[in-house]
Motif scaffolding. Structure first.
Motif, mmCIF file in Angstrom:
data_model
loop_
_atom_site.group_PDB
_atom_site.id
_atom_site.type_symbol
_atom_site.label_atom_id
_atom_site.label_comp_id
_atom_site.label_asym_id
_atom_site.label_seq_id
_atom_site.Cartn_x
_atom_site.Cartn_y
_atom_site.Cartn_z
ATOM 1 N N ASP A 97 0.853 -1.186 0.000
ATOM 2 C CA ASP A 97 0.000 0.000 0.000
ATOM 3 C C ASP A 97 0.888 1.235 0.000
ATOM 4 O OD1 ASP A 97 -2.712 -1.169 0.249
ATOM 5 O OD2 ASP A 97 -1.929 -1.914 2.155
ATOM 6 N N ILE A 98 0.589 2.171 -0.889
ATOM 7 C CA ILE A 98 1.324 3.425 -0.983
ATOM 8 C C ILE A 98 0.348 4.581 -0.817
ATOM 9 C CG2 ILE A 98 2.778 4.909 -2.404
ATOM 10 C CD1 ILE A 98 3.744 2.411 -3.857
ATOM 11 N N ASN A 99 0.598 5.421 0.166
ATOM 12 C CA ASN A 99 -0.152 6.660 0.338
ATOM 13 C C ASN A 99 0.780 7.826 0.044
ATOM 14 O OD1 ASN A 99 -2.394 5.213 1.160
ATOM 15 N ND2 ASN A 99 -1.925 5.414 3.331
ATOM 16 N N LEU A 100 0.382 8.696 -0.864
ATOM 17 C CA LEU A 100 1.238 9.798 -1.279
ATOM 18 C C LEU A 100 0.436 11.088 -1.295
ATOM 19 C CD1 LEU A 100 3.896 9.889 -4.045
ATOM 20 C CD2 LEU A 100 2.096 11.609 -4.071
ATOM 21 N N SER A 101 1.016 12.137 -0.720
ATOM 22 C CA SER A 101 0.391 13.456 -0.789
ATOM 23 C C SER A 101 1.431 14.489 -1.206
ATOM 24 C CB SER A 101 -0.233 13.841 0.555
ATOM 25 O OG SER A 101 0.751 13.954 1.560
ATOM 26 N N LEU A 102 0.974 15.493 -1.919
ATOM 27 C CA LEU A 102 1.821 16.589 -2.390
ATOM 28 C C LEU A 102 1.088 17.893 -2.143
ATOM 29 C CD1 LEU A 102 2.996 15.015 -5.754
ATOM 30 C CD2 LEU A 102 4.560 15.843 -3.983
ATOM 31 N N ALA A 103 1.742 18.788 -1.427
ATOM 32 C CA ALA A 103 1.107 20.075 -1.174
ATOM 33 C C ALA A 103 1.019 20.900 -2.445
ATOM 34 C CB ALA A 103 1.867 20.836 -0.084
ATOM 35 N N ASP A 104 2.090 20.811 -3.270
ATOM 36 C CA ASP A 104 2.147 21.706 -4.427
ATOM 37 C C ASP A 104 3.039 21.113 -5.512
ATOM 38 O OD1 ASP A 104 1.648 24.297 -5.712
ATOM 39 O OD2 ASP A 104 3.776 24.670 -5.369
ATOM 40 N N VAL A 105 2.582 21.115 -6.736
ATOM 41 C CA VAL A 105 3.382 20.725 -7.905
ATOM 42 C C VAL A 105 3.241 21.831 -8.940
ATOM 43 C CG1 VAL A 105 3.778 19.037 -9.725
ATOM 44 C CG2 VAL A 105 2.967 18.276 -7.487
#
Length: 375
Positions: A97-105
């Motif tokens: 399981d992979i959980n990924l978050s990005l505030a800004d791209v």
């Protein structure tokens, strides 16, 4: 550009008639809010994929706010959250399981795009890896800095999850707690782990670890550990192994079985130190060891330590460049308390005093017997 919105659901299947393989996308749901050039809109995607590999299924969930820049032909993302679940016999433990978050791209689609507020967590085979960072990618070349951590896990449980046989150790309570954390920096083909901390059961270590070439695994390290008892991690000696081994000495039964190709591929340099290291019932204090392994020659030199009130120095080399391994060592013991040494190693307590000993040994061979005979 002015699109009121997008809402797609359905199923997609692709079949390769030559191989008979089918890739299928099911439970597809794709939605987007009002799309206007330069203005953010909500983006959501959900889907399942099967057929990428035998007995492999993938589930993807994605939420983000996107902004199109038609003039620059780029996309900006904010508040991105992605969840990826994979089940496959090719994945350690059978699932990940992979959980990924990005505030800004920013500038996605340009020659260089940047991202901030990366937070990723990977769970597989009982291991949980967390990565946080910021960076940019130029022409597929990354420049990223951040921190990573591996939550405490049991190597014994990991081996079981991988279907591997358990490791036998003198102390069955060992190999049950490993953890790692570090600050990292990746620049193209190079990587550094700074503020590197590792825990192995009761032992802790810290230092730096770097790869001057990720592709070639060219490694430099500087690590310091507190106390380690290697004897606890050796296989227990069978007291009653009668009837096994078939008699006879030497031959194939005492083959060195060295991983020659792996040793030849090593490119490692650096230092490892221990406040206290116990091995073969010998206790070394303030041990410092330089390491150099390149092109099939592994050198541990110099090795320096305090040993039973005296000093121990050594130079050890292993050469596997040819068909037959070569070993050389040059050891010096100065003013070692021989009584304590023999008491620990031989349980012999009738001698006192100090000793100075020098050894200069060279040998070669494919078996332990050959090594002894060729000294």
């Amino acid at each position: 550009l002015d699109v009121a919105g997008i809402d797609i659901s359905g199923r997609i299947a692709y079949r390769d008639e030559a191989t008979g393989e089918t890739i299928e996308v099911t439970n597809l749901e794709l939605s987007a809010g009002s799309i206007v050039d330069g203005k953010p809109f909500a983006l959501e995607a959900k889907l399942n994929v099967s057929g990428l590999a035998p007995d492999t299924d993938v589930r993807l969930d994605l939420l983000s706010d996107a902004t199109l820049d038609l003039a620059a032909q780029t996309v900006a993302l904010s508040g991105t959250d992605m969840k990826l679940a994979v089940t496959s016999p090719e994945v350690p433990g059978g699932s990940a399981d992979i959980n990924l978050s990005l505030a800004d791209v920013r500038d996605l689609g340009a020659e260089t795009f940047s991202f901030a507020g990366l937070a990723m967590q990977l769970r597989a085979a009982g291991i949980s890896l967390s990565v946080n960072g910021n960076g940019a990618v130029t022409d597929s070349i990354p420049a990223i800095d951040g921190d990573l951590s591996v939550a405490p896990f049991s190597p014994r449980d990991l081996l079981q999850a991988l279907g591997e046989p358990p490791m036998e150790t003198a102390d069955p309570a060992d190999l049950n707690n490993v953890a790692v954390d570090a600050a990292f920096n990746v620049q193209g083909d190079t990587a550094e782990l700074n503020l590197f901390n590792v825990v192995l059961d009761d032992t802790t270590g810290a230092g730096q670890f770097s790869l001057s070439s990720i592709e070639n695994m060219s490694t430099e390290l500087d690590l310091q550990f507190d106390t380690l008892d290697l004897d606890r991690y050796t296989a227990p000696t069978p007291e009653n192994a009668g009837g096994q081994g078939g008699g006879g000495g030497g031959g194939a039964n005492d083959a060195l079985d060295l991983p020659v190709e792996d040793l030849r591929a090593l490119d490692v340099s650096g230092r490892i130190g221990f406040d206290e290291l116990s091995v073969a019932d010998i206790t070394l204090k303030k041990l410092n060891m330089r390491i150099r392994a390149q092109e099939g020659v592994i050198r541990l030199a110099p090795i320096r330590a305090n040993l039973y009130g005296g000093r121990y120095t050594d130079k050890i080399s292993l050469d596997v460049t040819g068909d037959v391994p070569k070993v050389a060592l040059k050891s010096d013991l100065q003013r070692v308390r021989i009584g304590r040494f023999l008491a620990d190693t031989q349980d012999f307590r009738n001698i006192e005093g100090t000793a100075d000993v020098s050894l200069d040994v060279r040998t070669t061979g494919l078996t332990e017997s050959d090594m002894l005979e060729n000294v």
